[in-house]
Scaffold this motif. Structure first.
Motif, mmCIF file in Angstrom:
data_model
loop_
_atom_site.group_PDB
_atom_site.id
_atom_site.type_symbol
_atom_site.label_atom_id
_atom_site.label_comp_id
_atom_site.label_asym_id
_atom_site.label_seq_id
_atom_site.Cartn_x
_atom_site.Cartn_y
_atom_site.Cartn_z
ATOM 1 N N VAL A 1815 -27.517 -59.752 60.593
ATOM 2 C CA VAL A 1815 -26.975 -58.485 60.113
ATOM 3 C C VAL A 1815 -28.085 -57.678 59.443
ATOM 4 N N THR A 1816 -28.032 -56.405 59.619
ATOM 5 C CA THR A 1816 -28.949 -55.486 58.934
ATOM 6 C C THR A 1816 -28.114 -54.434 58.215
ATOM 7 N N PHE A 1817 -28.695 -53.861 57.168
ATOM 8 C CA PHE A 1817 -28.002 -52.857 56.358
ATOM 9 C C PHE A 1817 -28.818 -51.569 56.382
ATOM 10 N N PRO A 1818 -28.626 -50.740 57.410
ATOM 11 C CA PRO A 1818 -29.371 -49.473 57.464
ATOM 12 C C PRO A 1818 -29.037 -48.603 56.262
ATOM 13 N N PHE A 1819 -30.062 -47.900 55.798
ATOM 14 C CA PHE A 1819 -29.892 -47.054 54.611
ATOM 15 C C PHE A 1819 -28.935 -45.909 54.913
ATOM 16 N N ASN A 1820 -27.920 -45.766 54.066
ATOM 17 C CA ASN A 1820 -26.887 -44.751 54.256
ATOM 18 C C ASN A 1820 -26.676 -44.028 52.927
ATOM 19 N N PRO A 1821 -27.422 -42.949 52.697
ATOM 20 C CA PRO A 1821 -27.309 -42.271 51.392
ATOM 21 C C PRO A 1821 -25.962 -41.583 51.240
ATOM 22 N N SER A 1822 -25.564 -41.410 50.004
ATOM 23 C CA SER A 1822 -24.290 -40.777 49.687
ATOM 24 C C SER A 1822 -24.542 -39.333 49.238
ATOM 25 N N SER A 1823 -23.696 -38.441 49.690
ATOM 26 C CA SER A 1823 -23.797 -37.040 49.272
ATOM 27 C C SER A 1823 -22.976 -36.755 48.003
ATOM 28 N N LEU A 1824 -22.296 -37.767 47.512
ATOM 29 C CA LEU A 1824 -21.446 -37.603 46.331
ATOM 30 C C LEU A 1824 -22.324 -37.503 45.073
ATOM 31 N N ALA A 1825 -22.061 -36.481 44.271
ATOM 32 C CA ALA A 1825 -22.813 -36.293 43.021
ATOM 33 C C ALA A 1825 -22.230 -37.210 41.953
ATOM 34 N N LEU A 1826 -23.096 -37.935 41.276
ATOM 35 C CA LEU A 1826 -22.628 -38.907 40.283
ATOM 36 C C LEU A 1826 -21.914 -38.241 39.113
ATOM 37 N N GLU A 1827 -22.346 -37.018 38.756
ATOM 38 C CA GLU A 1827 -21.754 -36.373 37.582
ATOM 39 C C GLU A 1827 -20.336 -35.888 37.838
ATOM 40 N N THR A 1828 -19.927 -35.869 39.130
ATOM 41 C CA THR A 1828 -18.571 -35.393 39.447
ATOM 42 C C THR A 1828 -17.555 -36.520 39.519
ATOM 43 N N ILE A 1829 -18.003 -37.768 39.392
ATOM 44 C CA ILE A 1829 -17.096 -38.904 39.543
ATOM 45 C C ILE A 1829 -16.235 -39.042 38.295
ATOM 46 N N GLN A 1830 -14.921 -39.161 38.521
ATOM 47 C CA GLN A 1830 -13.960 -39.342 37.440
ATOM 48 C C GLN A 1830 -13.431 -40.778 37.475
ATOM 49 N N ILE A 1831 -13.315 -41.375 36.307
ATOM 50 C CA ILE A 1831 -12.834 -42.753 36.209
ATOM 51 C C ILE A 1831 -11.338 -42.731 35.949
ATOM 52 N N PRO A 1832 -10.531 -43.292 36.850
ATOM 53 C CA PRO A 1832 -9.075 -43.272 36.625
ATOM 54 C C PRO A 1832 -8.693 -44.215 35.488
ATOM 55 N N GLY A 1833 -7.605 -43.878 34.873
ATOM 56 C CA GLY A 1833 -7.139 -44.679 33.748
ATOM 57 C C GLY A 1833 -6.592 -46.028 34.169
ATOM 58 N N SER A 1834 -6.210 -46.169 35.460
ATOM 59 C CA SER A 1834 -5.644 -47.441 35.926
ATOM 60 C C SER A 1834 -6.661 -48.569 35.908
ATOM 61 N N LEU A 1835 -7.937 -48.222 35.820
ATOM 62 C CA LEU A 1835 -8.973 -49.258 35.805
ATOM 63 C C LEU A 1835 -9.179 -49.842 34.417
ATOM 64 N N ASN A 1836 -8.577 -49.239 33.407
ATOM 65 C CA ASN A 1836 -8.711 -49.742 32.036
ATOM 66 C C ASN A 1836 -10.169 -49.779 31.587
ATOM 67 N N LEU A 1837 -10.865 -48.680 31.858
ATOM 68 C CA LEU A 1837 -12.277 -48.587 31.486
ATOM 69 C C LEU A 1837 -12.483 -47.477 30.454
ATOM 70 N N ALA A 1838 -11.570 -47.366 29.526
ATOM 71 C CA ALA A 1838 -11.681 -46.311 28.518
ATOM 72 C C ALA A 1838 -12.867 -46.512 27.593
ATOM 73 N N PHE A 1839 -13.401 -47.699 27.515
ATOM 74 C CA PHE A 1839 -14.543 -47.964 26.642
ATOM 75 C C PHE A 1839 -15.844 -47.407 27.218
ATOM 76 N N LEU A 1840 -15.827 -46.918 28.468
ATOM 77 C CA LEU A 1840 -17.005 -46.299 29.060
ATOM 78 C C LEU A 1840 -17.072 -44.836 28.646
ATOM 79 N N THR A 1841 -18.260 -44.397 28.321
ATOM 80 C CA THR A 1841 -18.464 -43.013 27.889
ATOM 81 C C THR A 1841 -19.361 -42.314 28.880
ATOM 82 N N ARG A 1842 -18.896 -41.161 29.380
ATOM 83 C CA ARG A 1842 -19.714 -40.394 30.328
ATOM 84 C C ARG A 1842 -20.853 -39.717 29.576
ATOM 85 N N VAL A 1843 -21.998 -39.748 30.119
ATOM 86 C CA VAL A 1843 -23.195 -39.185 29.495
ATOM 87 C C VAL A 1843 -23.725 -38.085 30.410
#
Length: 1843
Positions: A1815-1843
């Motif tokens: 198996v090989t893993f060809p590089f596949n970049p993401s066009s998604l901007a990291l600063e636009t990602i929202q963390i849903p509350g269902s993950l119970n990750l409220a202790f994470l702070t966006r910077v």
């Protein structure tokens, strides 16, 4: 049904035949009741009348339909009888090369006498877990059935293997044990399965021998119990032996051998450790030379002994014991050579100092005197006294042989006992599988006690077999609840009673042995008196009173009574035993120490007569009394046999009947007589008879409905298929007794299926005819309509064309009339002129002819006149000549007469003085003339002439003065007489001078002739030299041309080699990648095993400590190892203590891990060795090319040497001729003939000068050529030119002539120049190959470094991993720079300059960044102090240092700046466990995949990692990555069977890996980033090493995904691709036997092709939902399709019932559906279709024509993806399902094999289903901007702070 319905015209039957046992024939006329005979036609076209028995009127056996011939199970045949069985076996064995066939519960195995590739590990894996009827018959299928029944029914199993000697019993038993060892494995690390298999070579060495029937015949029976634990893994084994043939130790028949071990020792006698055994060739010992066949073809006894010794070592028998065993065996051989001589008629003696007896005594440690004494004497005991009685020589020899046999039997039992000790285990045995390998039924010309015991054992086994078959039959009927009557079968209990009952044969034999004067004759009379009239199975031969006949189940056997009593008593000289017990040799004492113990002894059969001797192994489980060793052999054998039968009755038996096809050991040769004899003896025909007596054919209702649906009408088909089958069958078969309806099956009598098949074939044939009629009518009408339409169209166009043609014709007619008028006029005029010219020409010719004739007549007349004139003149001249001749003759006669008269007068005058004077005067004149002639020759002659003149003048004067004086005249007369004497001497001198003159003239003439000849030879030589020069030039041109062609060929060859090498390197790279990924998988498995054991130890330690606080169950021990919370810190010391305890306790785990590590190292070393082997193969190929070049060069040198030798010989010849010529000229110089100035001398001188000029010209040409070549040579310097001049100089030094040397040197330089060109091309090729090899070596080294780095990193603590990774990267870059410098200095200098510039720039940037960082840190401290003083309440973790730099000092602006996020998430260290738990361990993939963006956990983890990098916290980075990796491993370990979980984390791991690459800062990964994304790159840490670790983790997850998919797809593939009828009605189910296969009808719960497609769609949709990379999805789909194709093809190759035309169409349709699925999903380019190519070609092979050579050529060109073995296997397995199909002929298969002979491919039959593509893993970049990602509350990750 009536016989008239079956025995109709064209029906085929079997009739008896003396040669072929049964012969096929066809009825030419219908049979009617009452007919006395049948009109038959044989297969060769012969018509015969077969007479029926008038009493029984039994008709011959009917032949089965062709579609039933070659069935896997004989019970599937419609007509069950002997000829059908024999023919089916013959067709499978000869035509299909299939050696295994089922006969109900029996596996019939025919010995092929050839090694077949059907016993490999791939075949074992294919049969593992399969139902017995689903696959083709095989010994592995029987073994698998026994294994499955043991596990399912919790009942012990037995596999009974029987057959004649040479039938293959031992090999079958060996393969069965190999199957158990491979499938079950071992329950411990002791490798018990290897020990079980290792017992085979030991038992074969001491218990097998060569016979006339078999080269490796087992001369004993054995029963091996293989023990299993509760998990059904091998834990040990136990062996029991029976019927050892001891007599073979002392006697062998012709063409037979003793036991193998003796010949192995003799062949290894030269070894140092065997010197003290005093062994030599096998022909030097009596016990090994009697058969006169000491060598077996193809067997190396020396190597076999090494194998035997290795097996001894593996079973724990050390070297000292082995040497002791060999010492005893050598002693037996020496004992056989002890010669015993007659002392008198009643006594014997052994000569003193017998070297063989001395060797025997030294080897066994006994005294010479005792042994010599008791070999020739025996001790007799009475009630009061003891006597020592001498033995005659014959009895002493028998006693010696008896002792040898006794010692060997003891040694055999000792070895068996120690083998059992090595195989025994301390683990409690839960169940076992026994494998019985024993003699089959035997009958010979002379049968004795041994054959009696063997046949007695077979009677018992046959009885057990009959009862088991009968029991299974009745159980089947009761299970199906059908009415049945008691089936009559042959019960051999009367025969057994005859042998073993009270007053039976054995009882009478034991009784006779107890009688003081018992004899064989008296025993025979007791048998006759007791059983002859009471038992019908006992008979007496007519011509003998010392024999008896027993009617066994197989045949009548006549036994000779001679030797029965002696063999039954089994006596050995007690004193000899005592001598053995007194031995100083410990092993021998150990062998004889149980001689008088209470354990059951080994039965032995002494004596000289008979073919074999028997030995029954003791049963150590029974206690006997002290005198039981005196039991007879028959009694002991009966007891042992009874124990064996009890064991077999307590198990579930499985039967393997081995058949010997011929007596000559010919491969795939079938003798019907021998086969029928064995089939009758082994019970196969009895099985057939029992089956035929009941209901042999059995169909399920669904199978019957599917097969015979064509016989039903639409109104007959009801919803209830069972009721439908009842109704239809009642209509088709009127006799209700011919079938019975069971609960799930329909039972048919014999022949009913054939009748139904006939009805089905007739119905299909009628349907085919009707379909053909309709289609032909439709085609004919369609053709007629097309023709009619075409005819009307043609008529329309034709009539229009004809009208136009008529008008055109009328116009042309008028024009033609005018043209004809002028044309005719012109023709007539032209004709007249032609006639006129012809007349004139004829007149001219005629007149000329007449004139010529007249001229010729005149000319002839004139010539005739001339001729007459000449003739007449000639006649006149002839007449004149005759007249002249006559006149001359007449004149001669007259003159002769006158001369005679004158002569008489002269004679008278001669007597007078006057005449004498005249005579003297005449003589003086003659002398003077002669003197003048002589004067011209020499001075001496002139002197003599002068003296003669003086004498003449003085004599004349004296004669004139004294003429008148008579006295003086007398004196003168006397002087004259003296002178006369002188004249005579002078005449003699004159004659001598004349002779010398003539000799001189002759020599002159000879010299002239030689000169002429020399001139001619020189001219010829010059011409030859010119021709040779031309030939040399031509050869030079040819050599130039050949060298150019060779250079072109070498260039092409190098190009092809480079391409092949490149392809090979790519293949090697893929293989290396695959091996690396397999190693990762193995490493993961070991880690999981280690974690499991560690958790178990931790749990055990937790139980022992009540105050210990347990961690969360979802956390692994590895996770706690790399997390740094407070709880872990508190318990760190305790965990270390527990680990110490674990290390101290779990030693077995350590050993397992060490062993596994060793295996991995060995595998790694094997990979390296394989690579080195490939390099060595390349080197050998290169050396082979060099050798070919050297051969060509040597041939060229030989040719040049030959030319040089020819030139040297010619030069020597010329020199020799020139020297001879000069010598002759110098020799003749004295005579003046060859003096300078003479013509001859001038001619020779001219020729010599010409030759010299020619040589000078040649010399100048050679010098010019040499100078040119030397200049070219000096211009081209090569390393090989420095070594060759010495060789060339040595060749040149052999030449003597300078000119020839120069010419030779010139030719050498030319060849050297051409050779340099060739070597330049070779050097270029070598450089390219070396470069490729260097690249391959670099790849290997890089791979090894990566593996070492991985191993080291896993062992290092987390803090040191990054440093080690950085150090490794620095080392790698340094090495690459050094390699670049070494390869190209110029390029390296340029690269160095560029690198230095970049380094300077980077250093400057780094310094700037350092200054900026220091400045920012200072500002940060200032701001921190101010914030602390102002009490802003802001924490340091909520704002990054970069944000603080850009923000103003006033805290009022901070909330507004938080909206501009940097794509990072901040968390506290103590929240890391909660992060891993909520995001990985407790995450539900289905909810995340459906509701959130794909790859969200990967993005969250990377954003947390970015913040750790941003704050430059290396510990936080390391712990986060380690916790993430360990948590993913733990969730995969916990839920590895859930496809969604594995797919989800494969997608997220790949996305996390891509994020690490995309934001790493490397330019190659930043090409597709936005400027904002480039700002988010990691700034402080280089995580390249962690990328490798995560890549390895992704590989492990991928392999886990493939295994998960394989486990889900595996049960569906065979059922959906092969068994399920996707196209209904295309194929019907053939009749099956007792071994029922899996039904191909789609019942409830069975898998279909739609099931597979739905599952594939589910896999695809799940992966797409999880956001798996498209390229990775393609690789997964490719692997899925490979598994489907490989499993389907493997099952097709092992199932004869699946190889048919209709099944090929089903497979192609199924493959097309899979391709359609690929097309719908857009995956046609992923390579999945190519993986199905072998299956597609196999399906095409089932459907193509298979008759002619053109078909064979088409198959060979079509089936490129199949191996030769697979193609031949499919053709052999091809089976017609309907009568319209034809079988593949044997000749066609041979043609295919011949055409495919040159293919270079693997001989493996099955495809590797466990193979996983790298198996090989060809590089596949993401066009998604990291600063636009929202963390849903269902993950119970409220202790994470966006910077």
């Amino acid at each position: 049904m009536a016989a008239s319905e079956l025995y109709t015209k064209c029906a085929r039957v079997w009739i008896p035949d003396a040669e072929e046992v049964w012969k096929s024939a066809e009825l030419t006329k219908d049979y009617k009741n009452g007919d006395a005979s049948l009109h038959l036609m044989l297969e060769d076209g012969t018509n015969i009348d077969h007479k029926l028995d008038p009493k029984t009127k039994n008709l011959p056996y009917l032949r089965n339909p062709d579609i039933l011939v070659g069935e896997n199970d004989l019970t599937a045949l419609s007509y069950l009888h002997e000829p059908a069985v024999l023919h089916n076996l013959k067709v499978r064995f000869i035509d299909s090369k299939l050696i295994y066939t089922y006969c109900g519960i029996v596996l019939v195995a025919i010995n092929p006498y050839e090694t077949l590739p059907i016993y490999g590990t791939d075949i074992i894996n294919a049969y593992s877990g399969q139902n017995m009827g689903d696959m083709d018959p095989h010994i592995f299928a029987v073994a698998e059935e026994a294994y499955k029944q043991m596990a399912r029914d919790e009942r012990n199993q037995s596999i009974i293997v029987s057959g004649e000697s040479g039938a293959g019993k031992t090999v079958s038993a060996k393969y069965a044990m190999r199957y158990f060892a491979t499938v079950s494995g071992s329950a411990s690390e002791a490798n018990v399965e290897d020990k079980v298999l290792a017992s085979n070579p030991i038992m074969e060495a001491i218990g097998n021998a060569k016979t006339t029937r078999n080269d490796n015949s087992s001369r004993f029976g054995k029963y091996i119990e293989i023990g299993f634990d509760t998990r059904y893994r091998i834990i040990g084994a136990n062996m029991r032996t029976y019927l050892l043939e001891k007599s073979r130790v002392v006697f062998q028949a012709d063409e037979e051998r003793n036991y193998h071990i003796f010949y192995q020792l003799c062949a290894s006698a030269h070894l140092p450790e065997f010197k003290n055994l005093r062994l030599s060739s096998a022909n030097d010992f009596l016990y090994t030379r009697q058969g006169r066949s000491p060598v077996i073809d193809g067997v190396d006894d020396t190597k076999e002994l090494c194998t035997t010794r290795n097996a001894f070592t593996l079973l724990g028998i050390n070297e000292s014991y082995q040497m002791g065993l060999f010492q005893v065996l050598a002693a037996i051989l020496h004992l056989g050579n002890v010669e015993i001589k007659d002392r008198d008629s009643d006594s014997s003696l052994i000569p003193p100092n017998n070297r063989h007896l001395t060797a025997f005594c030294e080897l066994v440690g006994v005294t010479y005197q005792d042994m010599a004494q008791w070999l020739c004497h025996r001790k007799l005991k009475t009630a009061t006294e003891t006597y020592v009685k001498p033995l005659p020589r014959l009895q002493a020899t028998n006693a010696r042989d008896a002792l040898s046999k006794h010692i060997y039997a003891k040694l055999f039992n000792w070895i068996v006992e120690h083998v059992n000790k090595a195989l025994i285990t301390n683990v409690k045995q839960h169940s076992f599988i026994g494998v019985l390998d024993i003699y089959g039924f035997e009958t010979f010309e002379i049968n004795s006690f041994e054959q009696f015991c063997i046949n007695y054992a077979n009677e018992k086994l046959q009885q057990q077999f009959n009862m088991h078959v009968f029991k299974l039959e009745q159980e089947e009927y009761m299970k199906e609840q059908i009415p049945w009557t008691l089936i009559d079968f042959y019960d051999n209990q009367p025969c057994i009673n005859l042998i073993e009952a009270k007053m039976g044969i054995l009882d009478l034999l034991d009784e006779e042995c107890k009688m003081p004067k018992g004899s064989d004759d008296s025993w025979a009379q007791k048998l006759y008196n007791t059983h002859l009239k009471t038992c019908s199975l006992f008979e007496k031969p007519r011509m003998s009173n010392r024999a008896f006949i027993i009617q066994h189940f197989a045949d009548k056997v006549e036994y000779q009574c001679d030797g029965f009593l002696e063999k039954n008593k089994d006596t050995v000289n007690e004193e000899q035993i005592n001598v053995m017990k007194a031995s100083k040799f410990d092993l021998l004492v150990e062998l004889f120490q149980d001689e008088e113990k209470a354990t059951s002894p080994t039965g032995q059969v002494p004596g000289t007569g008979g073919r074999t001797r028997l030995s029954i192994k003791p049963d150590k489980g029974r206690d006997t009394k002290s005198k039981e060793h005196k039991k007879t052999v028959g009694c002991q054998f009966r007891n042992s046999l009874q124990m064996l039968m009890e064991t077999l009755n307590a198990t579930t038996p499985h039967y393997v009947r081995c058949i010997k096809p011929n007596d000559f050991k010919l491969a795939f040769s079938f003798d019907p007589k021998r086969a029928v004899q064995q089939l009758r003896a082994c019970g196969v025909l009895e099985t057939i008879r029992i089956s035929a007596a009941g209901f042999p054919s059995r169909w399920t209702y669904q199978e019957f409905f599917s097969r015979y649906r064509v016989l039903m009408k639409q109104k007959d088909v009801l919803p209830d298929k069972k009721l439908t089958c009842r109704n239809v069958l009642e209509k088709l078969v009127q006799d209700q007794d011919k079938y019975q309806f069971g609960k799930t099956k329909i039972f048919f009598r014999a022949g009913q299926v054939a009748y139904l098949e006939k009805l089905r074939a007739d119905k299909l044939r009628a349907a085919c005819i009707r379909i053909q009629k309709t289609i032909r009518c439709w085609l004919a009408r369609k053709k007629y309509l097309r023709k009619r339409c075409a005819a009307i169209t043609i008529q329309r166009f034709t009539r229009g064309y004809q009208a136009r043609c008529l008008a055109k014709f009328m116009r042309r007619t008028q024009a033609a009339t005018i043209i004809q008028k002028y044309q005719r006029m012109y023709v007539e005029k032209r004709r007249y002129r032609q006639k006129q010219a012809a007349a004139l020409a004829m007149q001219t010719i005629l007149r000329a002819y007449m004139a010529r004739q007249k001229y010729q007549a005149l000319l002839r007349e004139a010539k005739a006149v001339i001729i007459q004139k000449r003739i007449r003149g000639w006649l006149a001249r002839c007449w004149y000549k005759r007249c002249l001749h006559s006149i001359v003759y007449l004149q001669c006669c007259i003159r002769r007469m006158r001369a005679k008269r004158e002569l008489k007068k002269l004679k008278i005058e001669a007597r007078s003085v006057e005449h004498f004077k005249k005579l003297n005067k005449g003589m003086e004149n003659k002398i003077m003339q002669l003197q003048r002639k002589i004067d011209e020759q020499s001075k001496e002659n002139r002197t003599i002439n002068d003296r003669l003149v003086g004498l003449e003048s003085s004599y004349t004067a004296e004669s004139e003065r004294m003429r008148g004086e008579l006295g003086r005249l007398r004196g003168v007369e006397e002087d004259a007489k003296n002178k006369a004497n002188q004249v005579s001497s002078l005449l003699e001198e004159l004659e001598r001078l004349k002779k010398e003159l003539s000799a001189t003239q002759q020599e002159k003439k000879t010299i002239e002739d030689w000169a002429q000849k020399y001139r001619d030879e020189m001219e010829k030589m010059v011409s030859e030299l010119k021709d040779q020069n031309g030939l040399l030039k031509k050869e030079k041109d040819d050599l130039n041309r050949s060298i150019q062609e060779q250079s072109q060929q070498m260039t092409e060859k190098m190009t092809r080699a480079i391409a092949q090498e490149t392809q090979q390197l790519e293949t090697d790279l893929n293989e290396e990648r695959s091996r690396y990924q397999n190693l990762l998988t193995e490493h993961l498995r070991l880690e999981e095993k280690y974690d499991d054991l560690k958790e178990e130890m931790a749990l055990s330690s937790n139980v022992s400590k009540p105050g210990h606080k347990r961690t969360d169950s979802t956390h692994s021990s590895n996770e706690s190892e790399y997390t740094y919370n407070s709880e872990y810190a508190e318990l760190e010391d305790g965990s270390r203590a527990r680990e110490d305890v674990t290390r101290g306790i779990d030693t077995s785990l350590t050993l397992k891990l060490q062993k596994r590590l060793t295996e991995l190292e060995q595998e790694k070393q094997s990979l390296r060795n394989e690579l080195e082997n490939k390099e060595e193969q390349f080197q050998r190929a290169r050396a082979r090319d060099d050798e070919e070049f050297k051969k060509a060069r040597g041939a060229e040198l030989e040719y040049e040497s030959l030319k040089r030798q020819e030139l040297e010989s010619e030069n020597k010849k010329l020199k020799h001729d020139l020297a001879e010529m000069r010598q002759s000229l110098l020799g003749n110089a004295a005579t003046g003939a060859g003096a300078p100035g003479s013509p001859a001398y001038k001619v020779l001188l001219d020729q010599l000068n010409a030759s010299c000029e020619e040589l000078e010209v040649r010399k100048e040409e050679v010098l010019i050529l040499r100078s040119q070549l030397v200049s070219q040579k000096e211009a081209m310097h090569h390393k090989e030119t420095m070594t060759e001049p010495s060789v060339y100089a040595a060749d040149v030094s052999k030449l003597k002539d300078a000119e020839v040397k120069q010419a030779y040197v010139g030719l050498k330089d030319t060849n050297r120049l051409l050779e340099q060109q060739l070597q330049t091309q070779r050097r270029t090729y070598d450089n390219e190959v070396e470069a490729l090899r260097g690249e391959l070596q670099n790849v290997k080294e890089e791979n090894n470094r990566q593996q070492q780095l991985l191993a080291q990193n896993l062992q290092l603590p987390p803090e040191a991993r990054i440093e080690a990774s950085l150090q490794h990267e620095i080392t790698r870059l340094t090495n690459e720079n050094l390699e670049l410098m070494a390869e190209d200095p110029t390029a390296s200098r340029e690269a160095r300059v560029i690198i230095l510039r970049r380094m300077v720039d980077l250093m400057e940037q780094l310094e700037k960044q350092d200054r900026t960082i220091r400045k920012l840190k200072k500002q940060l401290k200032v701001y921190s102090k101010r914030i602390g003083e102002m009490g802003a309440g802001q924490t340091e973790g909520q704002t990054s240092p970069g944000q603080m730099v850009d923000e103003p000092i006033h805290p009022v602006n901070i909330p507004r700046r938080e909206k501009d996020f940097q794509g990072m998430l901040e968390y506290k260290k103590e929240d890391e466990l909660k992060l891993v738990k909520n995001l990985i361990l407790e995450l539900k993939p289905r909810g995340v995949a459906v509701n959130l963006i794909p790859g969200l956990p990967a993005y969250i983890l990377f954003m947390c990692l970015r913040h750790a990098d941003y704050v430059n916290d290396d510990q936080k980075v390391r712990t986060l990555l380690t916790s993430t990796i360990n948590s993913i491993k733990k969730i995969l370990k916990k839920r590895g069977d859930d496809f969604e979980t594995v797919s989800f984390w494969l997608a997220n791991t790949c996305r996390f890996l891509h994020c690490l690459k995309q934001y790493s800062g490397d330019e190659q990964f930043m090409k597709h980033n936005t400027s904002r994304q480039n700002e988010h790159c990691l700034s402080n840490f280089d995580l390249a090493e962690y990328r490798q670790v995560i890549s390895d983790l992704a590989i492990q997850i991928y392999q886990q995904l493939i295994k998960c998919m394989e486990n889900i797809l595996q049960p569906m593939i065979v059922s959906g691709m092969l068994e399920h009828e996707t196209i209904q009605g295309v194929s019907g189910v053939k009749p099956t036997g007792l071994r029922k296969r899996t039904s191909s009808i789609a019942d409830e719960g069975t898998y279909t092709l739609d099931s597979i497609l739905r599952q594939l769609s589910a896999f695809h949709s799940t992966m797409c939902q999880h956001g798996t990379d498209p390229e990775l999805i393609k690789q997964v789909v490719k692997q899925q399709f490979y598994i489907i194709g490989a499993v389907t093809l493997n099952n097709l190759l092992l199932r004869k019932d699946m190889c048919s035309w209709s099944k090929g169409m089903q497979i192609r349709y199924n493959v097309s559906q899979l391709e359609e699925w690929l097309r719908d999903k857009g995956l046609m380019t992923c390579g999945a279709k190519e993986t199905l190519e072998p299956l597609i070609q196999a399906a095409q092979l089932l459907q193509v024509k298979k008759k002619t050579d053109e078909d064979a050529e088409a198959i060979c060109s079509m089936c490129l993806a199949l191996t030769t073995a697979q193609i031949v296997k499919v053709l052999n397995l091809y089976t017609p399902v309907n009568e319209f199909e034809e079988r593949v002929s044997v000749a066609f298969i041979r043609t295919i094999q011949t055409r495919l002979r040159d293919r270079c491919e693997s001989p493996q039959l099955l495809m590797d289903t466990k193979m996983i593509y790298p198996v090989t893993f060809p590089f596949n970049p993401s066009s998604l901007a990291l600063e636009t990602i929202q963390i849903p509350g269902s993950l119970n990750l409220a202790f994470l702070t966006r910077v």
